[in-house]
Design a protein around this motif. Structure first.
Motif: not given
Ligand code: TEU
Length: 579
Positions: A20, A23, A56, A345-346, A383, A403, A433, A437
């Motif tokens: 991602y 980050s 991503s 995951n993100h 991830y 987010d 989320r 992140r």
């Protein structure tokens, strides 16, 4: 039909790592991760041993949804660098034997994409029909509450329709109002997307992770009408029945296959993100004879702790539900098709905080969760930070969140007055989320080695103890455990191709299964408990079994047909069933 050692595709022994970008690692000190930063960390990925990196979105974007709102599919956002930087990253990864998969976000574009700018300019613009434009509901005036063409709610709270004053019509956006849905019914849209995909493959990327790909075909009446959805709670309707797994979905995916992948399929990885898909759908998507996708992401196992009020109203997890779901997907795709395997995951909270124990037993539970997941049949996805045992952010105030999904949710929930401020914060802390992140924790320095500037979102204070440097130095760490799991998939064919059989389906705390390929059998046990757990083991398993992997220095001993597992213990054993 099931894959054999002779004909199994390369991705059956592969492990994918998700980056991602915002980050991962900042290379220029602006507080946001970027491609120069990725270059500093390619050796971390090589050491871990992953086969594929999925990025991503890196494309040009107003960043309303952190890049899932794309305004130019054929350029890199200046925040992340340039196309030349990306070429360098791809070359650096390829040089280490790592393939590169791009996120493909084609259910929607940004409202700042030139296609949408043209589309909204007038009702007779040639691109008008590239998106979903509709007049207000019959008998109502544009802008009046309830005048939206259908009652659909968006994934990010509020109506899925936005009024455009210029023409007095609404456009559909299943996500934010800055993410208008593309109209895949229009062949020009499809051809434009396919051309863009070919351009990326020609540039040297090795496949696509296709964002919400099962939403691209909508249910359209003969007269072009879209239908209201069932109202479950609140005033809005569920867009699912009208948008999820629509009537032309498989036709579109097969067409994409022919137009984009024909002749170069073998070396690529094609994975679809398919919220709401059933295992029966997954068989259709991934049956190689149908020429659609290689694998899809199920959402069933990550929805099991959602409560009556949705994801931000979580319920305690019942391990039996996880086992039932996973067993169903393993069985459903045993003979035809293939699974993706993921915890994180993100979009999901960190698994060690969600299904494990991110306090006293962080190392044990993170390694146990990894072991159970990676020993299933399917392609595992790691991830970023998961391999370090990174935890949820544990934010305590709203101003720490970034987010759009969380912020919109709070805005709407406050307006409805359904939940107290404390409940809202508790929901975000558990399920938001942003938990996944926060910056990757590379070392114990003030910003965890992520940036020399001010990070765009807070670094988790536990980076002083939880970080890559510390993990690398400790042979018992989460990192080294992931490294061993990845190596095991590369070297033990039963991990990739063995038949799966679930054990102990009714046990509330222990996960167990076998994997069998020819005369090799693996037994996998994982305790989801901070207390000792004693369970029966199947016939044929005794102290002569070879210990392949575990997360305690001395593995639990089998004896008298049973084994006692210590808190969050994981165990992988191997034996020969003949000779
Ligand atoms: O996610 C789609 C999806 O269904 C979700 O999990 C969603 O993000 C949300 O968590 C629902 O509660 C994909 C991307 O992975 C996500 O980051 C994007 O926001 C979304 O599509 C829109 O592109």
């Amino acid at each position: 039909m099931t894959f054999t050692r002779e004909d199994a595709p390369w991705w059956t022994t592969a492990v994918v790592y998700q980056i991602y970008p915002r980050s991962f690692q900042d290379g220029d000190g602006d507080g946001v991760g970027d491609l120069r930063g990725v270059l500093q960390r390619v050796d971390h990925l090589a050491e871990l041993g992953v086969d594929v990196v999925w990025f991503s979105p890196l494309y040009r974007s107003p960043q309303d949804d952190n890049g899932y709102d794309i305004s130019d599919y054929q350029d890199v956002d200046p925040l992340f660098g340039t196309l030349e930087d990306l070429d360098e990253v791809v070359a650096a990864l390829h040089a280490r034997g790592i393939k590169v998969v791009m996120d493909l976000v084609v259910n929607h574009t940004s409202d700042e994409h030139p296609w949408f700018v043209e589309s909204r300019s007038s009702t007779d613009n040639p691109k008008r029909d590239w998106y979903w434009w509709r007049p207000p509901r019959r008998g109502m005036t544009a802008g009046e509450p309830g005048a939206e063409p259908t009652n659909w709610g968006s994934f990010f709270s509020g109506p899925a329709w936005e009024l455009d004053e210029a023409t007095g019509e609404y456009y559909l956006h299943l996500f934010s109002r800055k993410q208008p849905d593309l109209n895949w019914e229009n062949p020009e849209v499809r051809q434009a997307v396919y051309a863009m995909m070919r351009w990326w493959l020609d540039r040297g990327v090795d496949g696509f992770r296709m964002d919400v790909i099962n939403l691209i075909s909508k249910v359209v009446g003969e007269d072009g009408s879209l239908k209201d959805g069932p109202v479950t709670h609140g005033a809005l309707g569920d867009a699912g029945p009208g948008t999820n797994n629509g009537p032309r979905l498989h036709e579109f995916l097969h067409e994409m296959h022919q137009e984009v992948f024909a002749g170069r399929r073998e070396s690529l990885l094609l994975v679809g993100e398919t919220p709401g898909a059933t295992v029966e759908d997954a068989v259709l998507f991934t049956d190689p004879r149908r020429e659609e996708l290689d694998m899809v992401f199920t959402f069933e196992h990550v929805g099991l702790d959602h409560g009556p009020g949705g994801k931000f109203d979580p319920e305690p997890l019942d391990l039996r539900d996880v086992k039932a779901t996973m067993a169903r997907w393993q069985a459903g795709l045993q003979d035809v098709g293939w699974n993706s395997l993921y915890w994180d995951n993100h979009d999901q909270p960190r698994i060690v905080s969600r299904f494990g124990d991110d306090g006293e037993y962080r190392r044990e539970s993170a390694t146990m969760l990894a072991t159970v997941l990676h020993l299933h049949r399917g392609t595992p996805y790691v991830y970023q930070g998961e391999e370090l045992g990174m935890t949820n952010a544990h934010f305590t105030s709203l101003d720490q969140y970034r987010d759009i999904e969380s912020l919109r949710y709070v805005e709407h929930a406050r307006a409805l007055g359904h939940a107290s401020e404390d409940q809202l914060l508790a929901g975000l802390a558990a399920m938001g989320r942003d938990n996944a992140r926060t910056p990757v924790q590379w070392d114990a320095s003030p910003n965890a080695g992520f940036t020399t500037g001010e990070p765009w979102i807070g670094v988790n204070p536990n980076h002083r103890t939880v970080n890559a440097e510390a993990e690398r130095a400790d042979p018992r760490s989460v990192f080294h455990h992931y490294r061993r799991l990845i190596e095991l998939r590369h070297t033990e064919p039963a991990v990739a191709l063995g038949d799966f059989r679930m054990l102990l389906p009714e046990h509330p705390h222990v996960y167990g299964f076998t994997r069998t390929l020819d005369d090799v059998q693996l037994l996998v046990l994982g305790s989801f408990s901070g207390e000792e757990q004693t369970v029966d083991v199947p016939d044929g398993w005794d102290e002569t079994a070879e210990r392949v992997l575990g997360n305690y220095d001395v593995a639990a001993a089998l004896g008298g047909g049973a084994v006692t597992l210590r808190p969050w213990e994981a165990l992988v054993l191997r034996r020969r069933t003949s000779g």
